[in-house]
Design a protein around this motif. Structure first.
Motif, PDB file in Angstrom:
ATOM      1  N   ALA B 302     -12.618   5.532  37.931  1.00 17.60           N
ATOM      2  CA  ALA B 302     -11.662   5.701  36.841  1.00 17.60           C
ATOM      3  C   ALA B 302     -10.259   5.890  37.407  1.00 17.60           C
ATOM      4  N   TRP B 303     -10.173   6.610  38.497  1.00 19.34           N
ATOM      5  CA  TRP B 303      -8.867   6.865  39.105  1.00 19.34           C
ATOM      6  C   TRP B 303      -8.308   5.601  39.732  1.00 19.34           C
ATOM      7  N   LEU B 304      -9.169   4.774  40.318  1.00 21.70           N
ATOM      8  CA  LEU B 304      -8.718   3.569  41.017  1.00 21.70           C
ATOM      9  C   LEU B 304      -8.109   2.533  40.081  1.00 21.70           C
ATOM     10  N   ASP B 305      -8.679   2.386  38.897  1.00 21.98           N
ATOM     11  CA  ASP B 305      -8.236   1.317  38.006  1.00 21.98           C
ATOM     12  C   ASP B 305      -7.053   1.803  37.173  1.00 21.98           C
ATOM     13  N   PRO B 306      -5.856   1.243  37.382  1.00 20.94           N
ATOM     14  CA  PRO B 306      -4.679   1.759  36.674  1.00 20.94           C
ATOM     15  C   PRO B 306      -4.819   1.689  35.161  1.00 20.94           C
ATOM     16  N   ARG B 307      -5.584   0.672  34.679  1.00 17.24           N
ATOM     17  CA  ARG B 307      -5.731   0.561  33.240  1.00 17.24           C
ATOM     18  C   ARG B 307      -6.479   1.760  32.684  1.00 17.24           C
ATOM     19  N   VAL B 308      -7.589   2.121  33.383  1.00 20.78           N
ATOM     20  CA  VAL B 308      -8.397   3.251  32.926  1.00 20.78           C
ATOM     21  C   VAL B 308      -7.609   4.542  33.062  1.00 20.78           C
ATOM     22  N   ARG B 309      -6.937   4.679  34.208  1.00 22.67           N
ATOM     23  CA  ARG B 309      -6.162   5.887  34.459  1.00 22.67           C
ATOM     24  C   ARG B 309      -5.115   6.077  33.374  1.00 22.67           C
ATOM     25  N   TYR B 310      -4.465   4.977  32.999  1.00 17.13           N
ATOM     26  CA  TYR B 310      -3.415   5.054  31.992  1.00 17.13           C
ATOM     27  C   TYR B 310      -3.991   5.433  30.641  1.00 17.13           C
ATOM     28  N   SER B 311      -5.117   4.783  30.285  1.00 19.86           N
ATOM     29  CA  SER B 311      -5.659   5.057  28.957  1.00 19.86           C
ATOM     30  C   SER B 311      -6.203   6.471  28.873  1.00 19.86           C
ATOM     31  N   LEU B 312      -6.603   7.030  30.014  1.00 21.12           N
ATOM     32  CA  LEU B 312      -7.128   8.384  29.996  1.00 21.12           C
ATOM     33  C   LEU B 312      -6.014   9.420  29.957  1.00 21.12           C
ATOM     34  N   GLN B 313      -4.793   8.975  30.334  1.00 22.79           N
ATOM     35  CA  GLN B 313      -3.720   9.945  30.377  1.00 22.79           C
ATOM     36  C   GLN B 313      -3.071  10.133  29.021  1.00 22.79           C
TER      37      GLN B 313
ATOM     38  N   ASP C  99      -0.428 -16.306  25.686  1.00 24.50           N
ATOM     39  CA  ASP C  99      -0.817 -14.935  25.397  1.00 24.50           C
ATOM     40  C   ASP C  99      -0.195 -13.958  26.386  1.00 24.50           C
ATOM     41  N   PRO C 100       0.828 -13.231  25.981  1.00 24.90           N
ATOM     42  CA  PRO C 100       1.474 -12.331  26.935  1.00 24.90           C
ATOM     43  C   PRO C 100       0.581 -11.162  27.344  1.00 24.90           C
ATOM     44  N   MET C 101      -0.403 -10.844  26.511  1.00 21.63           N
ATOM     45  CA  MET C 101      -1.211  -9.662  26.804  1.00 21.63           C
ATOM     46  C   MET C 101      -2.119  -9.866  28.011  1.00 21.63           C
ATOM     47  N   THR C 102      -2.473 -11.112  28.296  1.00 24.95           N
ATOM     48  CA  THR C 102      -3.391 -11.344  29.412  1.00 24.95           C
ATOM     49  C   THR C 102      -2.754 -12.155  30.536  1.00 24.95           C
ATOM     50  N   ALA C 103      -1.433 -12.449  30.411  1.00 30.12           N
ATOM     51  CA  ALA C 103      -0.829 -13.351  31.382  1.00 30.12           C
ATOM     52  C   ALA C 103      -0.494 -12.688  32.704  1.00 30.12           C
ATOM     53  N   LEU C 104      -0.421 -11.363  32.734  1.00 29.04           N
ATOM     54  CA  LEU C 104      -0.041 -10.684  33.968  1.00 29.04           C
ATOM     55  C   LEU C 104      -1.209  -9.911  34.542  1.00 29.04           C
ATOM     56  N   ASN C 105      -1.248  -9.806  35.869  1.00 31.64           N
ATOM     57  CA  ASN C 105      -2.315  -9.064  36.530  1.00 31.64           C
ATOM     58  C   ASN C 105      -2.236  -7.586  36.146  1.00 31.64           C
ATOM     59  N   PRO C 106      -3.320  -7.034  35.596  1.00 35.76           N
ATOM     60  CA  PRO C 106      -3.242  -5.664  35.066  1.00 35.76           C
ATOM     61  C   PRO C 106      -3.233  -4.560  36.106  1.00 35.76           C
ATOM     62  N   VAL C 107      -3.634  -4.864  37.336  1.00 35.16           N
ATOM     63  CA  VAL C 107      -3.699  -3.767  38.303  1.00 35.16           C
ATOM     64  C   VAL C 107      -2.582  -3.808  39.334  1.00 35.16           C
ATOM     65  N   LEU C 108      -1.640  -4.703  39.168  1.00 38.12           N
ATOM     66  CA  LEU C 108      -0.486  -4.732  40.061  1.00 38.12           C
ATOM     67  C   LEU C 108       0.768  -4.464  39.237  1.00 38.12           C
ATOM     68  N   SER C 109       1.735  -3.804  39.847  1.00 43.15           N
ATOM     69  CA  SER C 109       2.959  -3.526  39.105  1.00 43.15           C
ATOM     70  C   SER C 109       3.721  -4.821  38.836  1.00 43.15           C
ATOM     71  N   VAL C 110       4.548  -4.776  37.805  1.00 42.64           N
ATOM     72  CA  VAL C 110       5.337  -5.952  37.435  1.00 42.64           C
ATOM     73  C   VAL C 110       6.249  -6.344  38.594  1.00 42.64           C
ATOM     74  N   GLY C 111       6.819  -5.344  39.223  1.00 46.57           N
ATOM     75  CA  GLY C 111       7.713  -5.620  40.345  1.00 46.57           C
ATOM     76  C   GLY C 111       6.993  -6.341  41.464  1.00 46.57           C
ATOM     77  N   ARG C 112       5.796  -5.885  41.772  1.00 45.49           N
ATOM     78  CA  ARG C 112       5.012  -6.515  42.841  1.00 45.49           C
ATOM     79  C   ARG C 112       4.788  -7.991  42.526  1.00 45.49           C
ATOM     80  N   GLN C 113       4.473  -8.281  41.262  1.00 46.46           N
ATOM     81  CA  GLN C 113       4.205  -9.658  40.886  1.00 46.46           C
ATOM     82  C   GLN C 113       5.486 -10.489  40.931  1.00 46.46           C
ATOM     83  N   MET C 114       6.603  -9.882  40.503  1.00 49.98           N
ATOM     84  CA  MET C 114       7.848 -10.637  40.508  1.00 49.98           C
ATOM     85  C   MET C 114       8.343 -10.876  41.931  1.00 49.98           C
ATOM     86  N   ILE C 115       8.006  -9.998  42.839  1.00 46.50           N
ATOM     87  CA  ILE C 115       8.402 -10.205  44.227  1.00 46.50           C
ATOM     88  C   ILE C 115       7.491 -11.229  44.889  1.00 46.50           C
ATOM     89  N   ASP C 116       6.187 -11.150  44.576  1.00 49.05           N
ATOM     90  CA  ASP C 116       5.236 -12.079  45.186  1.00 49.05           C
ATOM     91  C   ASP C 116       5.599 -13.532  44.903  1.00 49.05           C
TER      92      ASP C 116
END
Lengths: 297, 314, 326
Positions: B302-313, C99-116
């Motif tokens: 849960a901590w590793l996945d930012p989506r889960v972490r965010y929704s839990l916060q 679909d903007p909701m699924t177009a970006l990688n959810p576990v990387l920051s926006v900045g990281r993606q824009m730099i990559d």
């Protein structure tokens, strides 16, 4: 794949024709192989009395540890018993336990799951806790503990299988029951005065049983493994009844004297678990709506 | 995140409580007098009666339940019938050996399973992929103890490549002794992890954000290792967490087959000598351990996945 | 003279399916001049997505380009090897998806993606970060420095689409492909996003291929438009000509069905009766013949020719009258 689906735009007017489930299962090379191996085990079990030349429990100390030959296709064990016959008769134990225990696990698990899903909240919470607790026991520990209390027996094996497998089925049944419970057709039935039992048995049960049967069939190799494992530890069938696990156990004690008993005991376990697993996978793929008629990756 | 952790902890404690209850129920519901079973068939009735009284079996049921919980939770799991040592001490003393086996098995599954899964996913449908798939399913299907016995037969007794008995003396020797048993346990998990990871990676690769990454010309390597793997690895880690409980079961067999010290051998021997408190104690300790590991794994994921972490916060 | 930003000639795209080959795109031609905004309009199933995938060469495994030519700034894309093609993506051409909701990688920051995505450019990480901040400012995202370190789920849908636009335009491509970028946004957001696109296009000067089924947006944004139906371009031309004096029967019906144009208020919206044709077993004549109210004899025999009519449009119809003067 998301919207870049393998069927293009314009596919609205086009319906893919999938092959029937049976053809799909046997068409896949692994599925066919699995079916073949399972058939081998089943036929061996049924016709054990006919195929086996020797009796599986006759002791002949002079003939101990013989290598495979025409007379003894798998050789003999530490008491001179014919391993081929023992393996064949052992398949009766393996298959009857697997099917029987799986059936009972399904029966108990699905019933408990239906009750948990359909009944009041407190009952659901309580049952969930029981399911989770039962699932937390490492299977071997559970087996060792149970047999300490009851002594080794086939019933103990069945009980271990039930305790190990039923909670998963219960959880699945519960989840599906809960989602169906608020479905419109259920509400309609309730408004017509149908009682809980009728609703559950006629409307909910048939709808949830399909995936559960597939999951249960994929658990059969696990059950075979539990029976063999427990017999190997001396916790299952009692001698001189041949079970693959007990053949392995005897063979293991004398592993330095002769490799044949160990090989003979392990081989049917491998054949059966592989066969049921391949078959189960093909079964699941055949009924997976995502894959029927589409391209394989 | 904190409330989630607390809730999860509460659930875990409830499960442990339920486990203790289940053990109690099994002891007292299953027919057979625990005291008679403990002392064996040749014990005199007077001795059995005395043990019954000492074990509190003659008290009314509610009191027995309370006593049971009380003693278990305070760590008094009874004493070894033969040596009269505290069961808890004995178990905790042998746990490290079993844990080493499990750690070894996990190492194998990670070191072999993850690369195999990645490579299969990068070349789906290739010969490599197909062979890996068949082998993966096969090692998952065959029970670990059969693998263990065959490994012993072929690589130890037959080829003399690895030792057959014991855990070894110094650290290097210990590793040498660890190879075969941990591989026997871990092989099935290599297959499982490889399969799961392959499926996860292919799933994630079909998602829209990977299409975006490709549309911006990122290299396949970067996409797989930086963008896809990060997400795909999460279910695999979950599986490993749950797998530890199963590995414990397999470890019992490995200890018996390779004659290694550990919890498994302890319990196995205890049955033969009717060392009843040891068996009960081990079941309780290992099950509680399993619940604890699950809890830690859950929270970690849960901590590793930012989506889960965010929704839990929120 | 500069080559057109995009030129598609006679493109034929076929999908291999269990039931047979599916002809998703047939004889599709269009071009986009440098700095021009060209629209593609059509209903679901007309082949818009397939066309975008073909241009990007990011097609599913069972798709083949049977024939045709696609050129980006004069470079033949179909002749390029995968590595060269990859080099163009995100550099000379870029995409904004639906679909903007699924177009970006959810576990990387926006900045990281824009730099990559700036990997092709030399320069320090700080410089690339700075460029990302600038881009976010241009798409009117407040507090861009802080936002760069956030994850996509911390942005609203409209903001995520603006981030996607920022990413697409950061490399100042020759061609931006916008695949229904506002379809998933509500009406007010849609207007704001279109305005933003117009402004940025004027500043950067890139060409845009704008795919949509929303006629109003096309009319607002595009210079020229291509109308697609069931895998073919049935009419194309200057957006005002096509929308005010449509020639092809399908275009006529499409415009008549636009809710914005319906004259009287009523509970029933006009529709085009009938279904899309089976693209595996194609009809032998015009693809719209089954649903066309003006169908007559030649329509069912052979696909109609492309006719250049008065006003500069091209219409693929037997009824179209060729403009001999132009």
């Amino acid at each position: 794949m998301s919207d870049t689906a393998s069927s293009a735009s314009g596919a609205a007017a086009y319906r893919p024709r999938g092959r029937g489930p049976l053809r799909r299962i046997l068409g896949e090379p692994l599925g066919g192989l699995g079916a073949g191996l399972v058939a081998l085990a089943v036929l061996g079990a049924i016709f054990a009395g006919v195929i086996a030349v020797h009796d599986p429990i006759t002791i002949a100390p002079i003939d101990r540890f013989l290598a495979p030959s025409g007379d003894h296709p798998f050789g003999t064990d530490n008491l001179g018993r014919d391993l081929f016959a023992r393996v064949l008769f052992g398949s009766r134990i393996a298959l009857s336990v697997s099917l029987g225990a799986t059936f009972l696990s399904l029966l108990l698990g699905v019933s408990a799951g239906l009750v948990a899903g359909y009944g009041p909240r407190w009952l659901d919470n309580g049952l969930l806790l029981v399911f989770d607790a039962l699932k937390s026991f490492p299977t071997v520990m559970l087996a060792l503990f149970l047999v300490t209390l009851t002594g080794p027996s086939l019933q103990a094996v069945v009980l271990v299988v039930i305790i190990a497998n039923a909670p998963s089925y219960a959880r699945m049944a519960r989840t599906q029951t809960m989602s169906l419970r608020h479905a419109e057709f259920v509400l309609a039935e309730q408004s017509l005065g149908a009682g809980a039992v009728r609703i559950i048995s006629t409307h909910i049960l048939p709808n949830i049983i399909g995936p559960l049967l597939i999951v249960a069939s994929m658990d059969i190799p696990v059950v075979v493994a539990i029976e063999a494992g427990m017999s190997f530890l001396g916790l299952g069938v009692r001698p001189p009844t041949p079970s693959w696990g007990s053949i392995l156990n005897d063979g293991f004690s004398y592993i330095r004297e002769s490799p044949w008993p160990v090989l003979a005991g392990g081989l049917p376990i491998i054949v059966t678990t592989l066969g049921f697993t391949f078959l189960g996978e093909a079964l699941r793929d055949a009924f997976d709506p995502k894959r029927s008629g589409g391209e394989k990756r | 995140m904190l409330t989630y952790a607390v809730k999860r902890l509460g659930l875990a404690l409830a499960v442990v409580g339920a486990v203790i209850a289940v053990v109690f129920v099994m002891i007292y519901v299953i027919p057979g007098d625990p005291a008679a079973v403990a002392l064996g068939p040749r014990a005199s009735p007077a001795l059995v009666a005395e043990l019954r009284q000492r074990m509190g079996l003659d008290r009314p049921l509610p009191i027995q339940i309370v006593r049971f919980y009380g003693s278990v939770l305070s760590g008094h799991l009874g004493n070894d019938i033969l040596s009269n040592e505290s069961v808890l001490t004995i178990i905790l003393g042998l746990m490290p050996h079993t844990l080493r086996l499990i750690l070894g098995a996990m190492s194998w599954s990670i070191l072999l399973g993850i690369p195999l899964g990645c490579l299969s996913a990068m070349r789906p449908g290739s010969i490599f992929d197909r062979i890996t798939a068949v082998l993966s399913v096969s090692v998952i299907a065959v029970p670990a103890f059969v693998i263990a016995i065959y490994a012993l037969l072929i690589f130890s007794i037959g080829l003399h490549w690895f030792p057959a008995i014991g855990a070894g003396e110094d650290p290097m020797d210990e590793l040498y002794h660890l190879v075969l048993p941990s591989l026997a346990i871990g092989l099935g998990w290599v297959g499982y992890i490889a399969r799961m990871l392959r499926a996860s990676i292919l799933d994630v690769q079909g998602e829209n954000h990977v299409r975006t990454a490709r549309a911006f010309g990122l290299s396949e390597r970067k996409i797989v290792f930086d963008y896809v793997l990060r997400i795909a690895i999460l279910p695999t880690l979950t599986v490993l967490g749950i797998g530890i409980g199963q590995m414990l079961s397999s470890a019992v067999f490995a200890e018996i087959v390779f004659a290694r010290p550990g919890i498994g051998k302890l319990v196995y021997d205890a049955i033969i000598t009717r060392n009843y408190p040891i068996v009960t104690g081990t079941v309780l300790v290992t099950t509680a351990f399993f619940v604890l590991v699950n809890l830690i794994a859950d929270l970690f994921i849960a901590w590793l996945d930012p989506r889960v972490r965010y929704s839990l916060q929120r | 003279m500069k080559p057109p930003a995009l030129q598609v000639q006679g493109l034929n795209l076929v999908y291999r399916t269990e039931g047979g080959p599916l002809h998703a795109l047939r004889d599709v031609s269009l071009d986009v001049a440098p700095g021009e905004i060209v629209g593609i309009v059509g209903e679901s199933g007309c082949g818009k997505s397939s066309l975008v995938q073909a241009i990007l060469r990011l097609m599913p495994a069972n798709a083949t380009i049977a024939s045709g030519r696609i050129a980006l700034e004069g470079v033949d894309l179909l002749g390029l090897d995968p590595e060269a093609m990859r080099g163009l993506r995100g550099d000379r051409m870029s995409v904004v998806f639906q679909d903007p909701m699924t177009a970006l990688n959810p576990v990387l920051s926006v900045g990281r993606q824009m730099i990559d995505i700036q990997y092709r450019r030399a320069g320090s990480r700080a410089a690339k970060r700075g460029r990302a901040v600038d881009m976010l400012k241009r798409v009117r995202i407040a507090d861009p420095e802080r936002r760069l370190d956030q994850f996509p789920h911390e942005f609203s849908g409209g903001m995520r689409q603006r981030v996607a636009i920022a990413m697409a335009l950061m490399a100042e491509p020759a061609l931006l492909i916008a695949d229904e970028p506002t379809t998933a946004l509500d009406a007010t957001l849609e207007i704001a996003t279109i305005e933003l696109l117009k402004k940025l296009q004027r500043e950067i000067g890139c060409a845009i291929l704008f795919v949509s089924h929303h006629l109003g947006v096309i009319a607002e944004l595009c210079d020229r438009v291509n109308v697609m139906y069931a895998g073919e371009v049935v009419e194309s031309g200057d957006v005002r000509s096509v929308f005010h004096r449509p020639s092809h029967p399908y275009t006529l019906r499409l415009l008549a069905c636009d809710p914005a144009r319906v004259a009287e208020r009523s509970r029933r919206l006009p529709t085009i009766p009938g279904d899309l044709p089976d693209l595996v077993n194609l009809p032998s004549g015009c693809v719209f013949a089954a649903r066309c109210p003006q169908v007559f004899a030649p329509c069912r025999h052979a696909p109609p020719p492309f006719v250049r009519i008065a006003g500069g449009q091209i219409s693929r119809c037997y009824l179209a009258v060729e403009d001999k003067a132009g």
